[in-house]
Design an enzyme around this catalytic site. Sequence first.
Site, short mmCIF file in Angstrom:
data_model
loop_
_atom_site.label_atom_id
_atom_site.label_comp_id
_atom_site.label_asym_id
_atom_site.label_seq_id
_atom_site.Cartn_x
_atom_site.Cartn_y
_atom_site.Cartn_z
N GLU A 156 8.07 78.56 65.71
CA GLU A 156 9.24 77.99 66.37
C GLU A 156 9.79 76.81 65.55
O GLU A 156 11.01 76.62 65.49
CB GLU A 156 8.88 77.54 67.79
CG GLU A 156 8.66 78.72 68.73
CD GLU A 156 8.30 78.31 70.13
OE1 GLU A 156 9.11 78.50 71.04
OE2 GLU A 156 7.18 77.77 70.32
N GLU A 169 2.77 84.58 71.82
CA GLU A 169 2.34 83.91 73.06
C GLU A 169 2.13 84.85 74.23
O GLU A 169 1.24 84.62 75.07
CB GLU A 169 3.36 82.82 73.44
CG GLU A 169 3.32 81.58 72.56
CD GLU A 169 4.30 81.66 71.41
OE1 GLU A 169 4.73 80.60 70.92
OE2 GLU A 169 4.64 82.79 70.98
#
Length: 299
Positions: A116, A138
């Site tokens: 990210e 995730e």
Amino acid sequence: MDDNTLTLTVDRDGVALIELFAGHFTAPLAVALDTAVEQVLTDPAIVGAVITGAAPDRFLLGARIDELLAGADAGLDAPTIAALVAPVNRTLRRLETGGKPVAAAIGGDAQGAGFELCLACHHRVLADDEAVQVGLPEVRAGLIPGGGGTQRLPRLIGIERALPLLAEGRTVNPHAAFLLGLVEALRPRDDVVATARRWVLSQGPTAQPWDTKGYALPGGAGALAPHASASFGLGLARVRRDTADREPAPLAVLAAVYEGTQLPMDRALALEAKFFGRLVADPAARDRMRAHNDNPEIR
């Protein structure tokens, strides 16, 4: 700057090199990164920055599942958990809207919050090594990305390409990452920093595509997008078939992408944080997190 999380040095041409020593994205690293970003953006002697991992085989991995579980088990509710990721999102937005070019030199694995951070950079150079994996896994740990992954990835490569990666938690090797548009360049590992530095000195774009006038999400967003039925209708059916509605994370990914990609970026990030907070506070999601916690890395 050296607090065992990162170092920042500036070369004679004014390019800052931020080296990440922390293996995972932790609260101390978030604070140090915020300080480093502010130094880069406010020091007139700095023209831009390269962010890289100090370890040769790792850029940065995600948050530790056990630390997230500890917060949830301490009784933190969903809004409180969502608020905890707000400072990270502010730092990443500051980095990408600050007006100076920032490149990620990815010499090794960049996963979860580590990737990210890469997505918030204006340019990404990845080591051409088949052992390297990048992505946002995730969902395999019962979560969704909490640092903008459900919003930046679709805006970068389109919902059709991004949604399978997000909903399945797939990581990819360098050649797949390049073909998908996750990175702009592949180089030998010992050349990624130099390549990224040259891009910064070339004064590449200092704004993300989604922050530029006239930007349109690749392939469209919302119910009228040509891919909407396949991406969300069939996507929802596949998730329910595969999980029997026992795992809330894939459904949260679909909702975050569908709703968020129709919003301005800052509102979309707040929406993602809301979904993230709900998952960490959700007993079913925490069961999945605990099952995954035999390996605390989000991988």
